[in-house]
Design a protein around this motif. Sequence first.
Motif, PDB file in Angstrom:
ATOM      1  N   ASN A  21       0.821  -1.215   0.000  1.00 36.08           N
ATOM      2  CA  ASN A  21       0.000   0.000   0.000  1.00 36.08           C
ATOM      3  C   ASN A  21       0.853   1.262   0.000  1.00 36.08           C
ATOM      4  O   ASN A  21       0.324   2.358  -0.177  1.00 36.08           O
ATOM      5  CB  ASN A  21      -0.927   0.023   1.222  1.00 36.08           C
ATOM      6  N   LEU A  22       2.150   1.129   0.209  1.00 34.09           N
ATOM      7  CA  LEU A  22       3.048   2.293   0.256  1.00 34.09           C
ATOM      8  C   LEU A  22       3.482   2.641  -1.167  1.00 34.09           C
ATOM      9  O   LEU A  22       4.620   2.437  -1.566  1.00 34.09           O
ATOM     10  CB  LEU A  22       4.252   1.993   1.153  1.00 34.09           C
ATOM     11  N   SER A  23       2.562   3.187  -1.912  1.00 34.35           N
ATOM     12  CA  SER A  23       2.789   3.401  -3.347  1.00 34.35           C
ATOM     13  C   SER A  23       3.827   4.474  -3.660  1.00 34.35           C
ATOM     14  O   SER A  23       4.336   4.521  -4.774  1.00 34.35           O
ATOM     15  CB  SER A  23       1.470   3.745  -4.038  1.00 34.35           C
ATOM     16  N   HIS A  24       4.175   5.337  -2.713  1.00 33.54           N
ATOM     17  CA  HIS A  24       5.126   6.412  -3.004  1.00 33.54           C
ATOM     18  C   HIS A  24       6.539   6.144  -2.486  1.00 33.54           C
ATOM     19  O   HIS A  24       7.411   6.997  -2.622  1.00 33.54           O
ATOM     20  CB  HIS A  24       4.610   7.739  -2.446  1.00 33.54           C
ATOM     21  N   THR A  42       1.400  -8.389  -3.280  1.00 34.17           N
ATOM     22  CA  THR A  42       0.923  -7.025  -3.054  1.00 34.17           C
ATOM     23  C   THR A  42       2.043  -5.997  -3.174  1.00 34.17           C
ATOM     24  O   THR A  42       1.759  -4.805  -3.324  1.00 34.17           O
ATOM     25  CB  THR A  42       0.276  -6.897  -1.662  1.00 34.17           C
ATOM     26  N   LEU A  43       3.324  -6.442  -3.134  1.00 36.48           N
ATOM     27  CA  LEU A  43       4.428  -5.487  -3.314  1.00 36.48           C
ATOM     28  C   LEU A  43       4.359  -4.822  -4.686  1.00 36.48           C
ATOM     29  O   LEU A  43       4.963  -3.773  -4.905  1.00 36.48           O
ATOM     30  CB  LEU A  43       5.779  -6.173  -3.122  1.00 36.48           C
ATOM     31  N   SER A  44       3.604  -5.412  -5.591  1.00 33.70           N
ATOM     32  CA  SER A  44       3.439  -4.798  -6.919  1.00 33.70           C
ATOM     33  C   SER A  44       2.647  -3.496  -6.839  1.00 33.70           C
ATOM     34  O   SER A  44       2.628  -2.717  -7.787  1.00 33.70           O
ATOM     35  CB  SER A  44       2.750  -5.772  -7.875  1.00 33.70           C
ATOM     36  N   GLY A  45       2.034  -3.212  -5.693  1.00 31.17           N
ATOM     37  CA  GLY A  45       1.327  -1.950  -5.495  1.00 31.17           C
ATOM     38  C   GLY A  45       2.259  -0.784  -5.202  1.00 31.17           C
ATOM     39  O   GLY A  45       1.814   0.367  -5.157  1.00 31.17           O
ATOM     40  N   MET A  46       3.541  -1.059  -5.020  1.00 29.79           N
ATOM     41  CA  MET A  46       4.520   0.006  -4.762  1.00 29.79           C
ATOM     42  C   MET A  46       4.909   0.619  -6.111  1.00 29.79           C
ATOM     43  O   MET A  46       5.987   0.375  -6.636  1.00 29.79           O
ATOM     44  CB  MET A  46       5.720  -0.566  -4.011  1.00 29.79           C
ATOM     45  N   GLU A  47       4.044   1.417  -6.643  1.00 27.61           N
ATOM     46  CA  GLU A  47       4.138   1.902  -8.020  1.00 27.61           C
ATOM     47  C   GLU A  47       5.363   2.751  -8.323  1.00 27.61           C
ATOM     48  O   GLU A  47       5.782   2.841  -9.467  1.00 27.61           O
ATOM     49  CB  GLU A  47       2.868   2.690  -8.361  1.00 27.61           C
ATOM     50  N   GLU A  48       5.955   3.397  -7.314  1.00 21.82           N
ATOM     51  CA  GLU A  48       7.108   4.263  -7.550  1.00 21.82           C
ATOM     52  C   GLU A  48       8.424   3.656  -7.062  1.00 21.82           C
ATOM     53  O   GLU A  48       9.444   4.325  -7.031  1.00 21.82           O
ATOM     54  CB  GLU A  48       6.877   5.622  -6.879  1.00 21.82           C
ATOM     55  N   ILE A  49       8.399   2.374  -6.716  1.00 15.64           N
ATOM     56  CA  ILE A  49       9.591   1.725  -6.164  1.00 15.64           C
ATOM     57  C   ILE A  49      10.708   1.679  -7.219  1.00 15.64           C
ATOM     58  O   ILE A  49      10.476   1.352  -8.370  1.00 15.64           O
ATOM     59  CB  ILE A  49       9.246   0.300  -5.642  1.00 15.64           C
ATOM     60  N   GLU A  50      11.904   2.080  -6.801  1.00 15.61           N
ATOM     61  CA  GLU A  50      13.073   2.064  -7.676  1.00 15.61           C
ATOM     62  C   GLU A  50      14.086   1.012  -7.243  1.00 15.61           C
ATOM     63  O   GLU A  50      14.879   0.541  -8.052  1.00 15.61           O
ATOM     64  CB  GLU A  50      13.735   3.446  -7.674  1.00 15.61           C
ATOM     65  N   SER A  51      14.072   0.679  -5.949  1.00 15.47           N
ATOM     66  CA  SER A  51      15.032  -0.287  -5.415  1.00 15.47           C
ATOM     67  C   SER A  51      14.318  -1.199  -4.429  1.00 15.47           C
ATOM     68  O   SER A  51      13.711  -0.727  -3.472  1.00 15.47           O
ATOM     69  CB  SER A  51      16.181   0.452  -4.717  1.00 15.47           C
ATOM     70  N   LEU A  52      14.407  -2.514  -4.667  1.00 15.95           N
ATOM     71  CA  LEU A  52      13.774  -3.504  -3.812  1.00 15.95           C
ATOM     72  C   LEU A  52      14.791  -4.588  -3.494  1.00 15.95           C
ATOM     73  O   LEU A  52      15.230  -5.316  -4.384  1.00 15.95           O
ATOM     74  CB  LEU A  52      12.544  -4.107  -4.499  1.00 15.95           C
TER      75      LEU A  52
END
Length: 169
Positions: A21-24, A42-52
């Motif tokens: 849910n932490l999309s930003h 659900t990690l696919s909801g992190m729409e602005e993620i650059e590094s995982l």
Amino acid sequence: MSGIDLSANMLHGEIPWELGNLSHVKSLNLSYNFFVVPIPMTLSGMEEIESLDLSHNELSGPIPWQLTQLSTLGVFSVAYNNLSGCIPNSGQLGFGMESYLGNTNLHQITQGGMCAAPSPDPAAGKEVEETTGHPVLYVVTAAGFVLAFWATIGFSFCHPYGRSVMLKM
């Protein structure tokens, strides 16, 4: 929020699905913990993620195909877990094999669409050997320190020059 770094915190159990849910959030580092079970889709909801970074945990199961939809992902690592299945070859998860090392049941998709075991990485084996160490070397090193300590104490209290130095202090 820019990033969350919870690496090396001895966290265990499942990765909370609510993190999706932490999309930003731009960066999420959960490496060097004890997370288990599959990676939550659900990690696919992190729409602005650059590094995982989910490396060095005890995650199992396949890599969720939903993560291939993360269009901003530039750094990704699930190395040294217990993941299985195929490495997604579409979307954003087309990273080098270093992102997937240490997952013996995780395989690449070949040109024919079949899963193939990754070729063994000689550097990875060398790293494990180097970090494992040699017990004899540790024992010899410890014995050397103990011997040097007691030789210094003996010299300081038993030798005339050592006693004179100690008395001047």
